[in-house]
Design an enzyme around this catalytic site. Structure first.
Site, PDB file in Angstrom:
ATOM      1  N   GLU A 194     -10.946   0.612  -4.003  1.00  0.00           N
ATOM      2  CA  GLU A 194     -11.241   0.338  -2.592  1.00  0.00           C
ATOM      3  C   GLU A 194     -11.902   1.543  -1.929  1.00  0.00           C
ATOM      4  OE1 GLU A 194      -7.863  -1.316  -0.538  1.00  0.00           O
ATOM      5  OE2 GLU A 194      -8.641  -0.826   1.452  1.00  0.00           O
ATOM      6  N   LYS A 241      -1.003  -1.244  -4.508  1.00  0.00           N
ATOM      7  CA  LYS A 241      -2.183  -0.411  -4.234  1.00  0.00           C
ATOM      8  C   LYS A 241      -1.703   1.009  -3.966  1.00  0.00           C
ATOM      9  CE  LYS A 241      -4.680  -0.037   0.111  1.00  0.00           C
ATOM     10  NZ  LYS A 241      -5.367  -0.782   1.183  1.00  0.00           N
ATOM     11  N   SER A 244       0.860  -1.179   0.000  1.00  0.00           N
ATOM     12  CA  SER A 244       0.000   0.000   0.000  1.00  0.00           C
ATOM     13  C   SER A 244       0.897   1.230   0.000  1.00  0.00           C
ATOM     14  CB  SER A 244      -0.896  -0.032   1.242  1.00  0.00           C
ATOM     15  OG  SER A 244      -1.667   1.147   1.324  1.00  0.00           O
ATOM     16  N   LYS A 287      -2.769   4.962  -2.791  1.00  0.00           N
ATOM     17  CA  LYS A 287      -3.779   5.811  -2.154  1.00  0.00           C
ATOM     18  C   LYS A 287      -4.116   6.953  -3.096  1.00  0.00           C
ATOM     19  CE  LYS A 287      -4.067   3.857   1.941  1.00  0.00           C
ATOM     20  NZ  LYS A 287      -5.327   3.322   2.473  1.00  0.00           N
ATOM     21  N   ASP A 294      -7.004   2.996  -3.454  1.00  0.00           N
ATOM     22  CA  ASP A 294      -7.761   3.062  -2.201  1.00  0.00           C
ATOM     23  C   ASP A 294      -8.053   4.528  -1.883  1.00  0.00           C
ATOM     24  OD1 ASP A 294      -8.900   2.765   0.296  1.00  0.00           O
ATOM     25  OD2 ASP A 294      -7.163   1.801   1.235  1.00  0.00           O
ATOM     26  N   GLY A 323      -4.012  -4.129   6.344  1.00  0.00           N
ATOM     27  CA  GLY A 323      -3.139  -3.789   7.466  1.00  0.00           C
ATOM     28  C   GLY A 323      -3.390  -2.373   7.935  1.00  0.00           C
ATOM     29  N   LYS A 377      -9.580  -6.501   7.788  1.00  0.00           N
ATOM     30  CA  LYS A 377      -8.531  -6.209   8.764  1.00  0.00           C
ATOM     31  C   LYS A 377      -9.028  -6.825  10.058  1.00  0.00           C
ATOM     32  CE  LYS A 377      -7.270  -1.883   6.597  1.00  0.00           C
ATOM     33  NZ  LYS A 377      -7.583  -0.451   6.537  1.00  0.00           N
ATOM     34  N   ASP A 421     -13.657  -1.749   2.576  1.00  0.00           N
ATOM     35  CA  ASP A 421     -12.795  -1.830   3.754  1.00  0.00           C
ATOM     36  C   ASP A 421     -13.596  -1.265   4.942  1.00  0.00           C
ATOM     37  OD1 ASP A 421     -10.886  -1.302   5.761  1.00  0.00           O
ATOM     38  OD2 ASP A 421      -9.450  -0.321   4.471  1.00  0.00           O
TER      39      ASP A 421
END
Ligand code: OSB
Ligand code: MG
Length: 361
Positions: free
Chosen positions: A206, A154, A129, A156, A181, A283, A255, A231
């Protein structure tokens, strides 16, 4: 005896998301020692309630006032969760102790946690991430991650910093397994932006919308080809079933620390499989303690996509655990010692400790 130790560990690289920038991981660790077995837990909360409503203060408050006492009465994780059910919400606080108890019972059985849970593949496919920064820096970080062998990248994004960054990365890496995400940064006014993101062959988008707005995700899912991964929205078995029934979800990021621990994770995984929903383990920048739980869980056969379980070195120059994970060919193996298989570097822990004390004698 149950102790807590809150440590502040500087991150190797600050982590910027749509909800804020984290420079340190402020983790509360829990240590249960009954004279025979020492078991560990970690709360995934941070100092501020930016990802979700819980933070380090509320987690410690709920644990001190209610949950420590329950743990004092039972060492069985299922029974602990049943007794904790009258306390509403606070799943991160509950997960910290529920997971500690899984470490405790698997140590009592003398089995590594990933085997104790029961359906371990013995290894985990690893994704990364990547936080937001300049385009050049993000493209460079993606390049390094690809070279390191990560199985999924992934990145952000947030409203206003999306198409530009995704197209810059895709231009250089047209074929990598890539996802984005948004951490809830868009609204129902932004379907057009999502339709643009649909052109980049992403593995999934996401959590684009607010966690409560399952319907917005369902509407979007009909409008684009890219799978939708949830998520923050999935806080319980009930929200998961609602998401499935509404057609709001293709892929679930579990998670364990967000959903109340390992029991709830297993229930979600099984149900996701029955409904054809993809599953991976996410995570929260955990230390070696939380990371070892996540990796043990991610080794389960129900997990069918690479998750956010990078090796310790992605996050910290030095971790609180003596044992660290090494990634090889994009894979990590869970530790083979009993429980989560890590020991604490107590001297280092004490140096990094900002708060600590006894919760139960
Ligand atoms: O949304 O998945 C998220 C970290 C903190 C809070 C929320 C998220 C994340 C990550 C990092 O994406 C995952 C990790 O490497 O631990
Ligand atoms: Mg996320």
């Amino acid at each position: 005896m149950l102790l807590y130790s809150k440590v502040s560990l500087p991150l190797v690289k600050e982590f910027k998301t749509s909800f804020g920038t984290e420079k340190d991981r402020n983790a509360i660790l829990f240590i249960l020692n009954d004279g025979e077995i020492e078991a560990y837990g970690e709360s995934v909360t941070e100092e501020d309630p930016l990802y979700g409503y819980e933070d380090n203060f509320t987690a410690l408050y709920v644990i001190r006032k209610y949950l420590a006492e329950i743990l004092n009465k039972t060492k069985d994780p299922q029974n602990f969760m049943e007794k904790a059910e009258r306390i509403k919400g606070h799943l991160m606080a509950k997960a910290a102790l529920e997971m500690l108890l899984w470490d405790y019972v698997s140590k009592k059985e003398g089995k590594p946690l990933h085997e104790f849970i029961g359906h371990s593949k013995g290894e985990v496919e690893v994704g990364i991430s990547i936080g937001m920064s300049t385009i050049d820096d993000m493209v460079n970080t993606v390049k390094q991650a690809v070279e390191q062998g990560y199985k999924r990248i992934k990145v952000k994004i947030e409203k206003g910093y999306d198409i530009e960054i995704v197209s810059a990365i895709r231009e250089k890496f047209p074929n990598i397994n890539m996802s984005v995400d948004a951490n809830q940064s868009y609204s129902r006014n932004d379907f057009k932006i999502m339709e643009k993101l649909d052109d980049f062959n992403l593995a999934y988008i996401e959590q684009p919308f607010k966690m409560e707005d399952l319907n917005a995700h369902a509407i979007l899912r009909k409008r684009i080809q890219t799978p939708i991964c949830l998520d923050e929205s999935i806080t319980s078995f009930e929200t998961f079933k609602n998401a499935v029934e509404l057609g709001a979800i293709d892929i679930l990021n579990i998670k364990p620390g967000r959903v109340g621990g390992i029991n709830n994770t297993l229930e979600l995984m099984l149900n996701a499989k029955e409904n054809g929903i993809g599953v991976w383990i996410g995570g929260m920048l955990e230390t070696g303690v939380g990371r070892s739980f996540n990796i043990s869980i991610a080794s389960q056969e129900y997990v069918n996509m690479p998750g956010d379980t990078s090796p310790n070195s992605k996050y910290f120059k030095k971790d609180v655990t003596n044992e660290v994970f090494i990634m090889k060919d994009g894979k990590i193996k869970p530790f083979q010692k009993a429980g989560i298989g890590v020991s604490l570097d107590y001297a280092f822990l004490k140096r990094m400790e900002v708060d600590g004390g006894k919760l139960i004698d």
